[in-house]
Design a protein around this motif. Structure first.
Motif, PDB file in Angstrom:
ATOM      1  N   GLN A  38       4.440   3.732  10.034  1.00 55.69           N
ATOM      2  CA  GLN A  38       3.832   3.914  10.030  1.00 55.69           C
ATOM      3  C   GLN A  38       2.890   4.211   8.773  1.00 55.69           C
ATOM      4  O   GLN A  38       1.684   3.764   8.233  1.00 55.69           O
ATOM      5  N   GLN A  39       3.482   4.993   8.015  1.00 58.00           N
ATOM      6  CA  GLN A  39       3.364   5.074   6.835  1.00 58.00           C
ATOM      7  C   GLN A  39       2.530   4.004   5.225  1.00 58.00           C
ATOM      8  O   GLN A  39       1.998   4.357   5.365  1.00 58.00           O
ATOM      9  N   ARG A  52      -4.876   0.486   5.337  1.00 58.38           N
ATOM     10  CA  ARG A  52      -5.591   0.879   5.817  1.00 58.38           C
ATOM     11  C   ARG A  52      -6.258   1.326   4.700  1.00 58.38           C
ATOM     12  O   ARG A  52      -7.886   1.334   4.387  1.00 58.38           O
ATOM     13  N   GLN A  53      -5.683   3.011   3.948  1.00 57.68           N
ATOM     14  CA  GLN A  53      -6.580   3.268   3.164  1.00 57.68           C
ATOM     15  C   GLN A  53      -6.965   2.398   1.671  1.00 57.68           C
ATOM     16  O   GLN A  53      -7.891   2.817   1.489  1.00 57.68           O
ATOM     17  N   ASP A 110      -0.787   2.926   8.078  1.00 54.38           N
ATOM     18  CA  ASP A 110      -2.052   4.070   6.228  1.00 54.38           C
ATOM     19  C   ASP A 110      -2.125   3.750   5.227  1.00 54.38           C
ATOM     20  O   ASP A 110      -3.634   3.723   5.296  1.00 54.38           O
ATOM     21  N   CYS A 134      -1.389  -4.257   7.024  1.00 57.45           N
ATOM     22  CA  CYS A 134      -1.687  -2.922   8.010  1.00 57.45           C
ATOM     23  C   CYS A 134      -1.326  -3.799   9.198  1.00 57.45           C
ATOM     24  O   CYS A 134      -0.170  -3.315   9.957  1.00 57.45           O
TER      25      CYS A 134
END
Length: 61
Positions: free
Chosen positions: A43-44, A50-51, A47, A23
């Motif tokens: 960014q995807q 992070r998820q 993300d 991340c």
């Protein structure tokens, strides 16, 4: 939560570390690139990692 072995907990801990690092690396890539399409992709990816991190952490709580 099911009881986990020491080995399983160590594996989950390693995976949490990997997700955190990935991340951070993708977030850094977002800041460094000028290309809008790459920014969006990075960014995807950030993300998603992070998820993944959050999901694993919630599982352990």
């Amino acid at each position: 939560m099911p009881k986990l072995t020491t080995k399983e907990l160590a594996g989950l801990s390693d995976q949490l570390d990997f997700e955190k690092v990935l991340c951070a690396k993708y977030q850094a890539a977002v800041q460094e690139t000028e290309d809008a399409q790459l920014k969006t992709s990075f960014q995807q990816y950030a993300d998603q990692h992070r998820q993944n991190f959050t999901c694993l952490l919630k599982y352990l709580q």
